[in-house]
Design a protein around this motif. Structure first.
Motif, PDB file in Angstrom:
ATOM      1  N   VAL A 190       7.100   5.887  -2.772  1.00  0.00           N
ATOM      2  CA  VAL A 190       6.168   7.130  -3.252  1.00  0.00           C
ATOM      3  C   VAL A 190       5.165   6.439  -4.284  1.00  0.00           C
ATOM      4  N   ALA A 191       3.762   6.749  -4.258  1.00  0.00           N
ATOM      5  CA  ALA A 191       2.823   6.506  -5.234  1.00  0.00           C
ATOM      6  C   ALA A 191       1.685   7.496  -5.126  1.00  0.00           C
ATOM      7  N   CYS A 192       1.122   7.485  -6.244  1.00  0.00           N
ATOM      8  CA  CYS A 192       0.010   8.416  -6.436  1.00  0.00           C
ATOM      9  C   CYS A 192      -1.285   7.712  -5.884  1.00  0.00           C
ATOM     10  N   VAL A 193      -2.259   8.460  -5.386  1.00  0.00           N
ATOM     11  CA  VAL A 193      -3.553   7.756  -4.738  1.00  0.00           C
ATOM     12  C   VAL A 193      -4.670   8.439  -5.259  1.00  0.00           C
ATOM     13  N   GLY A 194      -5.500   7.841  -6.310  1.00  0.00           N
ATOM     14  CA  GLY A 194      -6.887   7.928  -6.451  1.00  0.00           C
ATOM     15  C   GLY A 194      -7.803   7.165  -5.674  1.00  0.00           C
ATOM     16  N   GLY A 195      -8.013   6.179  -6.239  1.00  0.00           N
ATOM     17  CA  GLY A 195      -8.573   4.862  -5.402  1.00  0.00           C
ATOM     18  C   GLY A 195      -7.416   4.388  -4.549  1.00  0.00           C
ATOM     19  N   GLY A 196      -6.261   3.968  -5.368  1.00  0.00           N
ATOM     20  CA  GLY A 196      -5.154   3.611  -4.500  1.00  0.00           C
ATOM     21  C   GLY A 196      -4.728   2.117  -4.910  1.00  0.00           C
ATOM     22  N   SER A 197      -4.924   1.719  -6.000  1.00  0.00           N
ATOM     23  CA  SER A 197      -4.335   0.347  -6.353  1.00  0.00           C
ATOM     24  C   SER A 197      -2.828   0.047  -6.452  1.00  0.00           C
ATOM     25  N   ASN A 198      -2.402   0.988  -7.392  1.00  0.00           N
ATOM     26  CA  ASN A 198      -0.723   1.312  -7.629  1.00  0.00           C
ATOM     27  C   ASN A 198      -0.110   1.308  -6.244  1.00  0.00           C
ATOM     28  N   ALA A 199      -0.635   2.257  -5.532  1.00  0.00           N
ATOM     29  CA  ALA A 199       0.073   2.636  -4.239  1.00  0.00           C
ATOM     30  C   ALA A 199       0.142   1.263  -3.318  1.00  0.00           C
ATOM     31  N   MET A 200      -0.913   0.681  -3.152  1.00  0.00           N
ATOM     32  CA  MET A 200      -1.080  -0.696  -2.281  1.00  0.00           C
ATOM     33  C   MET A 200      -0.405  -1.858  -2.895  1.00  0.00           C
ATOM     34  N   GLY A 201      -0.167  -1.542  -4.321  1.00  0.00           N
ATOM     35  CA  GLY A 201       0.723  -2.509  -4.676  1.00  0.00           C
ATOM     36  C   GLY A 201       2.017  -2.476  -4.496  1.00  0.00           C
ATOM     37  N   LEU A 202       2.759  -1.066  -4.583  1.00  0.00           N
ATOM     38  CA  LEU A 202       4.253  -0.792  -4.163  1.00  0.00           C
ATOM     39  C   LEU A 202       4.268  -0.958  -2.445  1.00  0.00           C
ATOM     40  N   PHE A 203       3.240  -0.467  -1.879  1.00  0.00           N
ATOM     41  CA  PHE A 203       3.424  -0.478  -0.397  1.00  0.00           C
ATOM     42  C   PHE A 203       3.500  -1.842   0.266  1.00  0.00           C
ATOM     43  N   SER A 204       2.694  -2.889  -0.306  1.00  0.00           N
ATOM     44  CA  SER A 204       2.667  -4.350   0.137  1.00  0.00           C
ATOM     45  C   SER A 204       4.181  -4.794   0.360  1.00  0.00           C
ATOM     46  N   GLY A 205       5.225  -4.369  -0.667  1.00  0.00           N
ATOM     47  CA  GLY A 205       6.353  -4.808  -0.560  1.00  0.00           C
ATOM     48  C   GLY A 205       7.161  -4.303   0.681  1.00  0.00           C
ATOM     49  N   PHE A 206       6.749  -3.313   1.375  1.00  0.00           N
ATOM     50  CA  PHE A 206       7.360  -2.611   2.209  1.00  0.00           C
ATOM     51  C   PHE A 206       6.723  -2.288   3.588  1.00  0.00           C
ATOM     52  N   ILE A 207       5.776  -2.750   3.739  1.00  0.00           N
ATOM     53  CA  ILE A 207       4.701  -2.349   4.839  1.00  0.00           C
ATOM     54  C   ILE A 207       5.242  -2.827   6.102  1.00  0.00           C
ATOM     55  N   GLN A 208       5.956  -4.028   6.044  1.00  0.00           N
ATOM     56  CA  GLN A 208       6.404  -4.649   7.392  1.00  0.00           C
ATOM     57  C   GLN A 208       7.750  -3.932   7.628  1.00  0.00           C
ATOM     58  N   ASP A 209       8.269  -2.964   6.885  1.00  0.00           N
ATOM     59  CA  ASP A 209       9.621  -2.421   7.354  1.00  0.00           C
ATOM     60  C   ASP A 209       9.458  -1.227   7.905  1.00  0.00           C
ATOM     61  N   LYS A 210      10.122  -0.839   9.007  1.00  0.00           N
ATOM     62  CA  LYS A 210      10.072   0.229   9.812  1.00  0.00           C
ATOM     63  C   LYS A 210      10.999   1.382   9.349  1.00  0.00           C
ATOM     64  N   SER A 211      11.969   0.836   8.574  1.00  0.00           N
ATOM     65  CA  SER A 211      12.786   1.707   8.081  1.00  0.00           C
ATOM     66  C   SER A 211      12.599   2.615   6.563  1.00  0.00           C
ATOM     67  N   VAL A 212      11.452   1.897   6.104  1.00  0.00           N
ATOM     68  CA  VAL A 212      11.008   2.504   4.791  1.00  0.00           C
ATOM     69  C   VAL A 212       9.805   3.441   4.959  1.00  0.00           C
ATOM     70  N   LYS A 213       9.887   4.600   4.665  1.00  0.00           N
ATOM     71  CA  LYS A 213       8.662   5.604   4.666  1.00  0.00           C
ATOM     72  C   LYS A 213       7.867   5.460   3.470  1.00  0.00           C
ATOM     73  N   LEU A 214       6.699   5.280   3.888  1.00  0.00           N
ATOM     74  CA  LEU A 214       5.714   5.204   2.703  1.00  0.00           C
ATOM     75  C   LEU A 214       4.898   6.564   2.600  1.00  0.00           C
ATOM     76  N   HIS A 215       4.757   7.038   1.287  1.00  0.00           N
ATOM     77  CA  HIS A 215       4.125   8.233   0.927  1.00  0.00           C
ATOM     78  C   HIS A 215       2.989   8.021  -0.117  1.00  0.00           C
ATOM     79  N   GLY A 216       1.679   8.376   0.246  1.00  0.00           N
ATOM     80  CA  GLY A 216       0.673   8.504  -0.864  1.00  0.00           C
ATOM     81  C   GLY A 216       0.595   9.771  -1.443  1.00  0.00           C
ATOM     82  N   VAL A 217       0.359   9.894  -2.603  1.00  0.00           N
ATOM     83  CA  VAL A 217       0.331  11.286  -2.940  1.00  0.00           C
ATOM     84  C   VAL A 217      -1.106  11.818  -3.749  1.00  0.00           C
ATOM     85  N   GLU A 218      -1.705  12.611  -3.269  1.00  0.00           N
ATOM     86  CA  GLU A 218      -3.106  12.938  -3.802  1.00  0.00           C
ATOM     87  C   GLU A 218      -3.041  14.216  -4.520  1.00  0.00           C
ATOM     88  N   PRO A 219      -4.220  14.469  -5.478  1.00  0.00           N
ATOM     89  CA  PRO A 219      -4.151  15.739  -6.381  1.00  0.00           C
ATOM     90  C   PRO A 219      -4.611  16.660  -5.632  1.00  0.00           C
TER      91      PRO A 219
END
Length: 405
Positions: free
Chosen positions: A236-265
């Motif tokens: 899970v990561a917050c998303v404005g432009g989205g740099s911190n989220a893409m940083g975290l997601f890049s470590g798991f983006i190939q994994d089908k078992s990990v659900k990725l969540h971006g959180v907007e305001p």
């Protein structure tokens, strides 16, 4: 998606239909120069080794993963929340990961100055830090609303030697700061690098900033597996432009078992102008020289936006996030201002960690997710610390005496 990070973006900077570079003719040669320089140094062992040295001996990487044991117990569902502690990165947020890399790129290109926008001030502080380290000039554009909200970061930028340019037109927040910084860069492009502060802007910046932030996901994957023996169920990561989220997601983006969540305001609610939930309410459009999902008003212009967190009040979003939304790889949810404040106070009271209001959006969403997913594990990118927000929160909302968790 067998090798997603190498396949996207394509050579023209597109993630599906999003991205690209829509520039004034006078800037096209400058961005072509940046693209060629990045492609050259990204495979250069000396550049990579210098960046690794900086991250270890100056930034203090790797940052740890912490188990939010007390908060998890209070939620009581058996779910466990973990935090990737980017708040412990030097200067207090994930932003230094790409700022040091962009400044090093500027040095390799022979540039003498860094120009950027900032919302919450974290990118401005990080870039001013990088400029001081590399002995470069630094010019930061910041909306007058955000200057008032984020006074501690304003002082930090000035202490670090940056020239602060107040932006007083339009909404006087992040969008206008970007407009102002672009205008200034047009006049100084030969000697300056526009160090864009997120995975937004014309190509190559969405790719560059994501690549520089990959260190977050690489570390988090290894650390979480070492701690628990498994991958997380959710990231899970917050998303404005989205740099911190893409940083975290890049470590798991190939994994089908990990659900990725971006959180907007979601801000004060779903009415236009009361939020900055681009994924929820936006549609494909153009903004600041690239195509992404955009919040628009009735005339088709970028809409006014609101968030309690200055780093999230942007009417657009990174083109990669727009693409990942459309293909369903990432689920984009939201947190309101009120939910964010509760998370801010809860993490402070129960874990001894004062988070940035931006990061508190992700914590708020993780707390809701924990109730819905008993027994599962949730890894949150705690993208920044809350020193910058203390006065604003205390003066306007108190110190958490009405904490309901």
């Amino acid at each position: 998606m067998e090798n997603y990070l190498k396949e996207f973006p394509n050579k023209e900077g597109y993630f599906g239909e999003y991205g690209g570079a829509f520039l004034p003719p006078e800037l096209e040669p400058q961005f072509e120069e940046i693209t060629k320089a990045y492609e050259k140094i990204s495979g250069d062992a000396s550049y990579i080794n210098e960046l690794r040295y900086i991250r270890k001996h100056f930034q203090g990487r790797p940052t740890p993963v912490s188990h939010a044991r007390n908060l998890s117990k209070r939620i009581g569902s058996g779910a466990n929340i973990y935090l990737k502690r980017e708040d412990l990165n030097h200067s207090g947020a994930h932003k230094l990961n790409h700022c040091m890399a962009e400044a090093l790129l500027a040095k390799h290109m022979g540039k003498k100055k860094l120009i950027a926008e900032t919302g919450a001030g974290q990118h401005g502080v990080a870039l001013a830090t990088a400029a001081a380290y590399f002995e470069l000039e630094c010019e930061i554009h910041m909306g007058e609303v955000d200057i008032e909200k984020e006074h501690p970061n304003v002082v930090r930028m000035q202490l670090l030697g940056a020239k602060l340019v107040p932006v007083g037109f339009g909404g006087r927040t992040l969008k206008e700061a970007v407009d102002s910084a672009f205008a200034s860069y047009l006049e100084q492009a030969d000697e300056a690098l526009f160090a864009i502060g997120s995975v937004v802007g014309p190509h190559p910046f969405p790719r560059m900033v994501r690549d520089f932030q990959q260190v977050v996901g690489i570390e988090a994957r290894e650390q979480f597996t070492e701690m628990t023996g498994n991958l997380p169920d959710h990231a899970v990561a917050c998303v404005g432009g989205g740099s911190n989220a893409m940083g975290l997601f890049s470590g798991f983006i190939q994994d089908k078992s990990v659900k990725l969540h971006g959180v907007e305001p979601m801000g004060k609610g779903p009415e236009l102008g009361h939020h900055a939930a681009t994924m929820t309410f936006g549609k494909p459009g153009m903004l600041h020289g690239f195509k992404c999902r955009v919040l628009e008003d009735a005339e088709g212009n970028p809409a006014p936006v609101h968030s309690i967190a200055s780093g999230l009040d942007y009417p657009g979003v990174g083109p990669e996030h727009s693409y990942l939304h459309d293909i369903g790889k990432v689920h984009y949810g939201s947190a309101t201002d009120d939910e964010t404040l509760q998370a801010f106070w809860a993490l402070s009271r129960y874990e001894g960690i004062i988070p940035a209001l931006e990061s508190s959006h992700a914590v708020a969403y993780a707390m809701k997710l924990a109730k819905e997913c008993p027994g599962e594990t949730i890894l949150v990118n705690l993208s920044g610390r809350g020193d910058k927000d203390l006065d604003y929160v205390a003066d306007n909302f108190g110190t958490g005496d009405d904490l309901k968790i």
